[in-house]
Design a protein around this motif. Structure first.
Motif, PDB file in Angstrom:
ATOM      1  N   THR A   1      -1.407  -4.215  -6.727  1.00  0.00           N
ATOM      2  CA  THR A   1      -1.673  -4.029  -5.534  1.00  0.00           C
ATOM      3  C   THR A   1      -0.832  -5.213  -4.586  1.00  0.00           C
ATOM      4  N   ILE A   2      -0.782  -4.574  -3.290  1.00  0.00           N
ATOM      5  CA  ILE A   2       0.201  -5.273  -2.529  1.00  0.00           C
ATOM      6  C   ILE A   2      -0.386  -5.558  -1.254  1.00  0.00           C
ATOM      7  N   HIS A   3      -0.280  -6.771  -0.608  1.00  0.00           N
ATOM      8  CA  HIS A   3      -1.129  -7.139   0.425  1.00  0.00           C
ATOM      9  C   HIS A   3      -0.007  -8.033   1.385  1.00  0.00           C
ATOM     10  N   PHE A   4       0.292  -7.321   2.598  1.00  0.00           N
ATOM     11  CA  PHE A   4       1.074  -8.160   3.469  1.00  0.00           C
ATOM     12  C   PHE A   4       0.338  -9.047   4.542  1.00  0.00           C
ATOM     13  N   GLU A   5       0.963 -10.415   4.539  1.00  0.00           N
ATOM     14  CA  GLU A   5       0.441 -11.178   5.465  1.00  0.00           C
ATOM     15  C   GLU A   5       1.528 -11.667   6.550  1.00  0.00           C
ATOM     16  N   PRO A   6       1.206 -11.897   7.738  1.00  0.00           N
ATOM     17  CA  PRO A   6      -0.143 -11.922   8.234  1.00  0.00           C
ATOM     18  C   PRO A   6      -0.845 -10.672   8.980  1.00  0.00           C
ATOM     19  N   ASN A   7       0.001  -9.667   8.900  1.00  0.00           N
ATOM     20  CA  ASN A   7      -0.499  -8.381   9.928  1.00  0.00           C
ATOM     21  C   ASN A   7      -0.562  -7.117   8.795  1.00  0.00           C
ATOM     22  N   HIS A   8      -1.209  -7.009   7.960  1.00  0.00           N
ATOM     23  CA  HIS A   8      -1.217  -6.261   6.880  1.00  0.00           C
ATOM     24  C   HIS A   8      -1.419  -4.653   7.326  1.00  0.00           C
TER      25      HIS A   8
ATOM     26  N   ARG B   1       9.455  10.116   0.915  1.00  0.00           N
ATOM     27  CA  ARG B   1       9.791   9.809  -0.500  1.00  0.00           C
ATOM     28  C   ARG B   1      10.843   8.655  -0.601  1.00  0.00           C
ATOM     29  N   ARG B   2      10.681   7.787   0.038  1.00  0.00           N
ATOM     30  CA  ARG B   2      11.514   6.530  -0.116  1.00  0.00           C
ATOM     31  C   ARG B   2      10.714   5.709  -1.164  1.00  0.00           C
ATOM     32  N   ILE B   3       9.550   5.694  -1.348  1.00  0.00           N
ATOM     33  CA  ILE B   3       8.936   4.931  -2.439  1.00  0.00           C
ATOM     34  C   ILE B   3       7.889   6.079  -2.757  1.00  0.00           C
ATOM     35  N   ARG B   4       7.333   5.815  -4.175  1.00  0.00           N
ATOM     36  CA  ARG B   4       6.513   6.644  -4.854  1.00  0.00           C
ATOM     37  C   ARG B   4       5.168   6.528  -4.121  1.00  0.00           C
ATOM     38  N   GLN B   5       4.317   7.504  -4.316  1.00  0.00           N
ATOM     39  CA  GLN B   5       3.163   7.347  -3.884  1.00  0.00           C
ATOM     40  C   GLN B   5       1.931   6.488  -4.407  1.00  0.00           C
ATOM     41  N   SER B   6       2.651   6.068  -5.830  1.00  0.00           N
ATOM     42  CA  SER B   6       1.854   5.040  -6.504  1.00  0.00           C
ATOM     43  C   SER B   6       1.794   3.661  -5.815  1.00  0.00           C
ATOM     44  N   VAL B   7       2.867   3.352  -5.096  1.00  0.00           N
ATOM     45  CA  VAL B   7       2.901   1.907  -4.350  1.00  0.00           C
ATOM     46  C   VAL B   7       1.502   1.923  -3.546  1.00  0.00           C
ATOM     47  N   LYS B   8       0.775   0.657  -4.046  1.00  0.00           N
ATOM     48  CA  LYS B   8      -0.532   0.763  -3.798  1.00  0.00           C
ATOM     49  C   LYS B   8      -0.761  -0.446  -2.744  1.00  0.00           C
ATOM     50  N   LEU B   9      -1.092  -0.280  -1.492  1.00  0.00           N
ATOM     51  CA  LEU B   9      -1.160  -1.589  -0.408  1.00  0.00           C
ATOM     52  C   LEU B   9      -2.655  -1.604  -0.477  1.00  0.00           C
ATOM     53  N   SER B  10      -3.295  -3.033  -0.233  1.00  0.00           N
ATOM     54  CA  SER B  10      -4.578  -3.570  -0.535  1.00  0.00           C
ATOM     55  C   SER B  10      -4.754  -4.280   0.660  1.00  0.00           C
ATOM     56  N   LYS B  11      -6.072  -4.181   1.313  1.00  0.00           N
ATOM     57  CA  LYS B  11      -6.684  -4.938   2.302  1.00  0.00           C
ATOM     58  C   LYS B  11      -6.785  -6.200   1.709  1.00  0.00           C
ATOM     59  N   SER B  12      -7.219  -6.380   0.719  1.00  0.00           N
ATOM     60  CA  SER B  12      -7.639  -7.682   0.068  1.00  0.00           C
ATOM     61  C   SER B  12      -6.549  -8.553  -0.070  1.00  0.00           C
ATOM     62  N   LYS B  13      -7.160  -9.685   0.603  1.00  0.00           N
ATOM     63  CA  LYS B  13      -5.914 -10.948   0.403  1.00  0.00           C
ATOM     64  C   LYS B  13      -5.714 -11.502  -0.982  1.00  0.00           C
ATOM     65  N   ASP B  14      -6.702 -11.024  -1.833  1.00  0.00           N
ATOM     66  CA  ASP B  14      -6.616 -11.293  -3.205  1.00  0.00           C
ATOM     67  C   ASP B  14      -5.699 -10.393  -4.046  1.00  0.00           C
ATOM     68  N   ALA B  15      -4.824  -9.703  -3.554  1.00  0.00           N
ATOM     69  CA  ALA B  15      -4.044  -8.404  -4.227  1.00  0.00           C
ATOM     70  C   ALA B  15      -3.001  -9.299  -5.368  1.00  0.00           C
ATOM     71  N   ASP B  16      -2.454  -8.315  -6.087  1.00  0.00           N
ATOM     72  CA  ASP B  16      -1.633  -8.897  -7.095  1.00  0.00           C
ATOM     73  C   ASP B  16      -0.486  -9.591  -6.191  1.00  0.00           C
ATOM     74  N   LEU B  17       0.182  -8.926  -5.527  1.00  0.00           N
ATOM     75  CA  LEU B  17       1.432  -9.180  -4.934  1.00  0.00           C
ATOM     76  C   LEU B  17       1.081  -9.566  -3.283  1.00  0.00           C
ATOM     77  N   VAL B  18       1.587 -10.680  -2.717  1.00  0.00           N
ATOM     78  CA  VAL B  18       1.234 -11.093  -1.354  1.00  0.00           C
ATOM     79  C   VAL B  18       2.964 -11.077  -0.717  1.00  0.00           C
ATOM     80  N   VAL B  19       2.826 -10.253   0.283  1.00  0.00           N
ATOM     81  CA  VAL B  19       4.125 -10.558   0.993  1.00  0.00           C
ATOM     82  C   VAL B  19       3.588 -11.339   2.202  1.00  0.00           C
TER      83      VAL B  19
END
Lengths: 321, 628
Positions: free
Chosen positions: B544-551, B565-583
């Motif tokens: 899961t991916i979370h963007f900061e500071p303005n997700h 179709r620039r990225i796959r549907q499976s790319v998963k953005l998450s509201k959680s600050k505890d996501a796997d990846l944080v940008v």
């Protein structure tokens, strides 16, 4: 033919205007070329920063903040975060802000003198800093900036009180007259332990009358008082206060009006009532008779008879430029 | 004397002159002709539009794309319905349903955005859904560049005319804005086109034998009407547009202020009655005054019902615009707004230094031209002794000042770097073209052979110089000078293209490094660049991916990336600050940024975007979730 057209020169000496123009353009080209060439910092090695800081670290105290300049030197922050690089409790960072709880710490600046300069506001602080406190080490300068940002002497001189939340003291007096002091946390919020998790004070973005608005969240408590006190403010003539109940709570039949008093040095200057409706309301607090040269405390006292769905937030500003 | 294509006056000896002039003279005569000006303008349109289209799929997304593209598609669909089934399309409910979305801005640019989406994406399938919509903005940009070439061709000459278009596209930030579905470049385009029409209607007429037309000519009358319609379309684009009427009026008044009279001498039979006389109002201004509002209302069906109330809401939205954060000179501004100096400082900081110098020279010449205009003003605006160049540069400098001053001196939020005063940049680039012209003249004083090129550059319409053939060294030097002036901008574009254009700062502030150190924004607009999107698509897997500071803005833009179709549907953005990846985007305008930086500092950096060593964003891997 246009009568004021530029004519082909027929010899003679170039005019001073033309020479100045050519010189300016040539200078612009040279600066552009040099800017492309010199893109490295003055000091590449993070350990040089660590060594420079090492010369003054005996003067550092827990909760001091070490600001690294230029702000892209994450590697220096990492090096200063290594065990032993700084005394325990001292925080290195590239950006000052709420997280570092300025009220309890003092500020040190570690600057690569070969890197581009500081912002105007930071440069002003550097200029004010005592020259005797400067340490230079292989192109790295370490300065102890004055204590102006600490709680005892820090004075808020800005416009938007949301910027000074880190200086604020927040407490909640509940209906049973118990006072809960709130703690300023890493997310820039004052969190009130032992109270419901919506009882915090901090910046927020809420939908107010259909629009996303920024303001400071302070959920009131039934029959009690939320106090947000800015202890040391340089006042600028008038205060502008606005408050709102977010659309998510406005109109809820349970909640009652929210009444906020604005007090200067403990004396209430004006009361504002936010009725159970959408949108902002507010007004100006005139500070006639207040000595604007002396420090003052500014306090908001937020009350309600019923805090049901009081998704309440406020804005407080002064002066302007 | 130079002749101007189809508009040249017939010469008495045209018929009898059998001997053909030399090729160079004939070429030159053609090159200076208006016909050639039109041809080069068309070429500028074709080249710039195709270049913008080619680059479009690589450009990043702004958080505004998701506002204007859907609105444009909704509006354009309604227009389609109105053309095909007018009986139902004009039903108020259908109008409201189509135009309710993004009603805080008028629709013209969004019509173009929607139409280009329908044609380039739906019908032709050459671009993705969002790129198809954004092509509408590129189209307006290319049109603007063509108008710039056409406008400057005669007063400043072919080389400066082409230079102005090339230099505008060489502004990395302008290039960025010309490829995203926002209203800033469209309003810049409409302002420039209206100014051009205004000048064609009012500026060129002379009675002194110089090439041009009289204000009463058919052509001038036509351009006056076009100016009115274009002004209406500009009003229908964004709120910057009304401000162009102020300098247009000032310019017209400056040309004919001597026409104002307040006489107290005896007039007819009433000896004491003061006689107030005002000069004739230029036809183009009358068209703007009357046709502008008509086009505005007619082009915005949302106003057809409850017009006053809805128009009031539209104005109120902008006069009471909610504050947006700006990080400027080390401070975060929301309300009170940033100081008036901010637009000027930003303009200074984002124009490449050589072009900035030329632009400032052009501003100086424009101000001098204003003074000349006032001095030679007459009753009817003919200002005969004034050159075309002075007439145009005076108009441009007034327009440029108001384009930026409207933002600087009004009590509205100042945010988004340079985006709010986008019309300033093409106007300033046209003044830079004038600066280039003056630079070449200065060079000729030092190195006279440059003078041989003046004919080719239209730097001289002196009869004597017509016979001078340009020398190769002089052509090379002049070409090189123009090239080095725009080169830094294009190098800046190479460095920042693909979604980082808003991180461009010029050499005057030390580039991105200097700007960052001095406390300016590294970027804004919550850009979803495709470089990061591709990296996440390749590397995130099920994380899961979370963007900061303005997700929340990335949720919207990544939806478009998936749709295209620039990225796959499976790319998963998450509201959680505890996501796997944080940008973490390193945007200091967010008050929470320092705390976020401190929070993620200990996490493993798995990807980072840096320009000139300055990080724009960092992707961290959550240590609690590593190995998932």
């Amino acid at each position: 033919m246009s009568s004021t057209s530029i004519r082909t020169p027929r010899g003679g000496r170039p005019s001073s205007t033309s020479l100045a123009l050519l010189g300016a353009f040539a200078l612009a080209l040279v600066c552009t070329a040099l800017n492309g060439v010199f893109t490295s910092d003055g000091v590449d090695e993070p350990q040089v920063f660590v060594a420079a800081v090492d010369k003054v670290k005996k003067h550092m105290r827990p909760r001091d903040v070490v600001l690294v300049h230029p702000p892209w030197r994450h590697d220096v922050v990492d090096a200063l975060s290594a065990p032993g690089a700084l005394p325990a409790g001292v925080t290195p960072t590239i950006a000052l802000g709420l997280r570092h709880n300025k009220r309890a710490g003092r500020l040190w600046l570690v600057q690569d003198t070969g890197a581009p300069g500081l912002s105007d506001s930071m440069q002003a602080r550097v200029t004010r800093a005592a020259q005797g406190d400067v340490v230079d080490h292989q192109g790295v300068r370490v300065l102890f900036l004055d204590d102006s940002h600490t709680q005892s002497t820090a004075q808020f001189t800005g416009r938007n009180f949301a910027d000074a939340l880190d200086m604020a003291e927040v407490s909640v007096e509940t209906q049973d007259r118990r006072v809960h002091r709130c703690r300023f946390d890493g997310d820039g919020k004052h969190v009130c332990k032992g109270l419901p998790d919506w009882m915090w004070t901090g910046p927020t973005e809420r939908v107010i009358r259909g629009r996303n608005e920024t303001c400071v969240w302070s959920h009131p408590t039934t029959g009690g008082t939320v106090r947000v006190r800015f202890p040391n403010v340089k006042l600028q003539g008038t205060l502008q206060f606005q408050h709102a109940i977010a659309d998510s709570g406005a109109g809820n039949p349970t909640g009652q009006n929210v009444v906020t008093s604005v007090a200067i040095d403990g004396k209430v200057k004006k009361r504002f009532t936010r009725t159970n409706q959408k949108g902002f309301s507010g007004g100006t607090v005139q500070l006639a008779g207040v000595d604007v040269n002396a420090p003052h405390s500014v306090e908001l006292r937020i009350t309600t008879a019923n805090a049901g769905a009081r998704h309440y937030c406020w804005r407080l500003t002064q002066g302007g430029r | 004397m130079l002749l101007y294509g189809s508009e040249r006056k017939p010469l008495a000896d045209d018929v009898v002159n059998e001997a053909k002039p030399p090729l160079s003279t004939r070429l030159r005569s053609y090159f200076f002709g208006d016909r050639a000006g039109r041809l080069v303008a068309l070429l500028a349109f074709v080249l710039s539009f195709s270049t913008l289209l080619l680059l479009l799929p690589h450009q990043g997304l702004t958080d505004d794309d998701d506002f204007y593209a859907p609105a444009g598609i909704s509006y354009a669909n309604w227009v389609g319905d109105a053309l095909t089934s007018p009986s139902t399309a004009f039903d108020q409910k259908r109008i409201d349903r189509a135009f309710k979305i993004n009603r805080e801005h008028p629709p013209f640019a969004k019509y173009v955005i929607g139409a280009s989406h329908i044609w380039l994406h739906k019908k032709l399938g050459v671009l993705g859904p969002l790129d198809g919509a954004r092509a509408g903005v590129s189209l307006l940009c290319a049109l603007m560049l063509a108008f710039m070439v056409r406008l400057l061709w005669r007063p400043f000459g072919p080389l400066p005319a082409v230079f102005s278009a090339v230099a505008t596209l060489a502004l990395p930030r302008f290039l960025f804005h010309s490829q995203v579905a926002t209203l800033d470049v469209p309003v810049a385009a409409m302002v420039v086109m209206t100014v051009a029409a205004l000048f064609f209607a009012e500026g060129p007429h002379t009675d002194d034998g110089a090439p041009g037309r009289d204000a009463s000519s058919t052509s001038a009358r036509r351009w006056a009407a076009i100016a009115g319609v274009l002004f209406g379309l500009a009003l229908l684009t964004k709120l910057n547009a009304p401000f162009l009427a102020i300098p247009a009026t000032l310019w017209a008044v400056a040309m004919r202020w001597r026409g104002f009279r307040l006489r107290s001498e005896p007039v007819t039979s009433t000896p004491t009655t003061p006689n107030v006389r005002v000069p004739a109002i230029p036809r183009s201004l009358l068209w703007m005054l009357f046709a502008g509002p008509v086009v505005f209302v007619a082009g915005w069906p949302w106003l057809w019902q409850d017009g006053f109330k809805r128009f009031g809401a539209y104005v109120a939205f902008h006069t009471k615009h909610y504050p947006i954060y700006l990080f400027y000179e080390g401070e975060i501004f929301d309300k009170p707004f940033a100081p008036w100096t901010m637009p000027f400082t930003m303009a200074w900081a984002v124009v490449p230094l050589p072009v900035l110098v030329l632009g400032l020279v052009g501003v100086g010449l424009g101000v001098r031209a204003c003074w000349r205009l006032v001095r030679v003003a007459d009753d009817d605006g003919h200002v005969q002794p004034l050159s075309l160049q002075d007439r145009l540069s005076s108009l441009l400098v007034l327009q440029a000042f108001f384009a930026i001053g409207a933002v600087a001196f009004s009590n509205v939020p100042k945010y988004g770097g340079e985006k709010l005063f986008m019309p300033f940049f093409p106007l300033f680039m046209m003044l830079a073209a004038l600066g280039l012209r003056r630079l070449l003249l200065a060079l000729s004083e030092v190195w006279p052979p440059v003078g041989s090129v003046f004919g080719w550059c239209a730097l001289n319409d002196d009869d004597d110089s017509d016979a001078v053939s340009p020398t190769t060294p002089a052509l090379v030097v002049v070409g090189a000078l123009a090239f080095v002036a725009v080169l830094p901008g294009y190098l800046g574009t190479v460095k920042t293209f693909g979604g980082f254009g808003l991180s461009y700062y010029s050499e005057s502030i030390g580039g991105l490094r200097g700007a960052t150190a001095y406390g300016y924004e590294r970027t804004y607009y919550d850009i979803a660049d495709k470089e990061l999107a591709t990296w996440l698509d390749d590397n995130a897997g099920k994380k899961t991916i979370h963007f900061e500071p303005n997700h929340k803005e990335y949720v919207r833009t990544y939806r478009w990336l998936k749709k295209g179709r620039r990225i796959r549907q499976s790319v998963k953005l998450s509201k959680s600050k505890d996501a796997d990846l944080v940008v973490l985007t390193h945007e200091r305008r967010w008050k929470t940024y320092p705390g976020l930086y401190a929070r993620y500092r200990g996490w493993k950096v798995v990807h980072e975007k840096r320009i000139d060593g300055v990080p724009l964003y960092t992707v961290y891997e959550n240590p609690r979730r590593q190995g998932r």
